[in-house]
Every structure is written in C-alpha cells, then in structure tokens.
Design an enzyme around this catalytic site. Sequence first.
Site, PDB file in Angstrom:
ATOM      1  NE  ARG A 297      -2.922  -1.240   3.240  1.00 50.83           N
ATOM      2  CZ  ARG A 297      -3.435  -0.682   4.329  1.00 50.83           C
ATOM      3  NH1 ARG A 297      -4.273   0.325   4.241  1.00 50.83           N
ATOM      4  NH2 ARG A 297      -3.112  -1.133   5.523  1.00 50.83           N
TER       5      ARG A 297
ATOM      6  N   GLY B  78       4.014 -15.528   6.734  1.00 48.36           N
ATOM      7  CA  GLY B  78       3.360 -15.049   7.951  1.00 48.36           C
ATOM      8  C   GLY B  78       4.366 -14.724   9.049  1.00 48.36           C
TER       9      GLY B  78
ATOM     10  N   GLY C 258       9.539  -3.848  12.074  1.00 49.46           N
ATOM     11  CA  GLY C 258      10.320  -2.773  11.444  1.00 49.46           C
ATOM     12  C   GLY C 258       9.482  -1.596  10.986  1.00 49.46           C
TER      13      GLY C 258
END
Length: 455
Positions: free
Chosen positions: A19, A84, A108
């Site tokens: 995104r 995952g 992070g």
Amino acid sequence: MRVSLPVSLIVLAAGQGTRMNSDLPKVLHHVGAAPLLHHALRAGQALGPERVVVVAGHGAEAVTKAALAFDDTAIVVEQRERLGTGHAVAEALPALTDFTGDVFILYGDTPFIRAETLEAMLAARARHDVVVLGFQAVDPGRYGRLILAGDMLERIVEYKDASDAERAVTLCNSGVICADVSTLAELVATVGNNNASGEYYLTDIVGIARARGLSAGVVQCDEAETLGINTRVELAAAEAAFQARARAEAFDNGVSMTAPETVFFALDTFVGRDAMIGPNVIFGPGVTVESGAEIKGFCHLEGCHISRGATVGPFARLRPGTELSEDVHVGNFVEIKNSTLAEGVKVGHLTYLGDADVGEFTNIGAGTVTCNYDGVMKHKTTIGPRVFIGSDTMLVAPVTVGADAMTASGSVISTDVPPGALAIGRARQENKQGLAIRLMERLRVIKASHQKGTK
Ligand code: UD1
Ligand code: CA
C-alpha cells in the site's frame, strides 16, 4: 524480583508494504530523516540486546545495508517466502540457537514503541511466560484482538478469523511479543497455517502456550506508540507525530525554540541545554549541537557538530563532516562541508568552505570560496590561525595559508602563502582619466544614430 537475563531482538522487516506503492521496501521509508527500521532498532536498543536479528525479505539487500548501518553486529536473515509472522520468527530463531534469555519481537514498520514500554514488558515476564503488548484501539479495524480471562491472556484472534463477539473487543495486538527463547522456539514450531489467511500466525503462540499450562499476560501502551505505517498518508502522519515528540523532548531538555512547529529534527539529533533554535531550522542525520549554541532561522544542518557558544545562520547550510569549535560564528549564505573550524573562527557571509581546515581566530571574508574540486578530485585547503582572508578570495586547493597571513580582496590564491605574508593575486588597477565620461558620450551618439535609421 526476577534476575534480569540477557535480551535479544527479532525485528520483522520482510514485508513489501504494497500500500506504499513504492519500489522501496516499506521499512526503508524515512521518518525523522531515518529509515523506519532504525526507529524500531533504536527502541529495542534500550534493552541492551545481546543479539539483534532482522528478518528481511522484500528488498533484502537494501534492508541488510540499512540494518548494518545502524548496528554492524546485527544478524540479517532472509525470509524468501513471506508465509506469515510465525514463519518469519521461525526463520530468525536459528540465529539464536546458542542464546539463552528473553526474545522481543518487534516490527520494522512500527517506529514509536518507547523504551519504557519494552521495560514494562520485561518486568511483566516475572509473572508470565509470554508477554504481549496490547492497546485500546479507538478504531480496532483489522487488528488482532486480545482475548482475556481475568488478567490472563487466553489467545489472540486475527480479525479475519474472529467472531462478531470477538470483533467487538477493543483491546488489540500491537504485534510486540516477549518470551524466553526456548519457550518461543517450542511454541513457534507448533504453529500451523489452518486459518482464513493460510498464514503462519505468530499470534497463535498465545493459545498454544495456554493449552500447555503456560501463562500469558498483556502490557498496555498508548495507541500512538503502536502506530504502524502502511500508506504514504500514515507515513506523513508518523512524521508529524515524530516531530511533535522530538520538539517536546527538546523543550524538556532545556532547548529554546521560537517557532517549534517549523523546526524539524532527525532521529539522532542531539541538542544541548540552553541552545537556541530559530524558525525553519532543519536537522538532517548526525547533528550534535552543544549547550548554549545558537542556530538562527532557516538553517539546514546535517552530519555536523556545533560546539558551545557557536552561532550559525540565518540561512546557513552545514553539510557532513563540518566541525565548529567553540565560539565559531557562521553567518548568512555560508555553506560548509567536511571542514574543521577552530575556536573563534568567523565566516560571516556568502562563503563556501569545503575540505578545509581553518585555524583559531581566523576571519574569512565575504564571498570566499575554497575551489576544492578540479573536476575529478577533491583537494584540501589549510588555513592557519589568526589569518585574514580578504573578501572574494578564491582558494584554489590544494593550498595552504600560513599563520597570521592575509590575502588581498579578490585574490585567486593558487600557491601556498607563507606565515605572516600578504598575498595579492589579482590584476593591478589602472585609472584612465576622463575615460568614463567620453565613453558614455560616444555610446549615446551611437544609440541616437540607430534610432534615426529606424524611423
Ligand atoms: C499483525 C498481527 C496482528 C496485529 C498487527 C499489528 C499476526 C498474525 N497478526 O497483523 O495481530 O494486530 O500485526 O500491526 O501476527 N512480516 C514478515 N514476514 C511475514 C509476514 C509479516 O516479516 O511473512 C512482517 C511485516 O513486514 C510487518 C510485520 O511482520 O512488519 C507484521 O506483518 P503484517 O502482515 O503487517 O501483519 P498484520 O496482518 O498487520
Ligand atoms: Ca500491519
């Protein structure tokens, strides 16, 4: 009291951050002039970790470089398939096989976790085998939900897998988890991927721990601390949050700012007590300003050290490798790069100093330029103490100006100047009597004849 054991960190940083719509891995986007990853590593550094393991994936090469730039002892593990968070931790654990103690899992892309919060989690390990950092979400959205029974954390349920009743829970999972390394390894090894996402959920370790009779607890923090970054809008919001926090800290540390909302700090900026910062000052990485220095408005600083009593700006640019000693004065429209200015040096106006070493109490006149670049290589300029560099001096490096020497204004200095000498490197002036008036009269006559011709 539990005897405090060594701590290691696993920092998850394999995600692409789809995104963000970017070629850059998400954790390398900047807040406070530093990659997000550095914020997470810095938060974890407060625990004095014995070992730091970073899980890289998308853009692993660049992420590795960034991790090592912050901590050259960090171990970077590449997670080739992103299966995952549980899988990411499983990939990191071999780097901790000979480690005993607690492991913190950090993200992070979550830059604002405070050291105090991590310390509170460590303290909670005295009561629980697994400690999860949770927060009350204003809008719980798609966060994992923390399902409690009294004080005990029973399990974490991912949004996709949650029932309506579970989705109504507002206590959410930040993602930060702490457990003993061997417990963590045993739990992670049993995590499966039979869920709505087909992913290995790290969050499943809580339910597994409880089923085995281990205890799990929650430490809560403010939602602002767990802010994760997924979009450019969130990145900008994180920048604003970082700056607000940095400004508040600067005030607490005894720094004056006349227009704090226009001052921008970097993650590693250090400003000492009683320093004064004017409006529109921007700190890039690696700046240290000592007590009592003054940075006037509209300065851009990076990679520099400004000592006590120095004044800089307005409108000055200090670039990496600039070292200003005590009581140095740098004025307007001055750029300095990779140069050391000894105590009391004055560079008042319109000057470029690059790759220069300037001795104490030297005065650099307006419009001075160190010509440090020959088109291929950079060269050094050495100026001794108590030198007077006249205005508009071009110092063609490599060149040395000895102690107590002077250069005449407008000089091009291309050979060394001995101590105490006056160097004059310019054409001698000649005055032609009356020539200005005669020249102007001639030009006017020429112009008048041209105008007649065009009518
Ligand atoms: C995760 C948690 C969720 C929590 C939320 C907080 C799980 C299953 N869910 O969900 O309970 O509320 O974080 O933000 O853990 N990563 C890897 N490798 C992988 C997958 C992820 O390194 O294979 C990294 C990502 O880069 C990211 C972090 O782990 O930094 C979290 O992953 P993400 O996919 O964002 O997890 P969420 O779905 O947000
Ligand atoms: Ca996320």
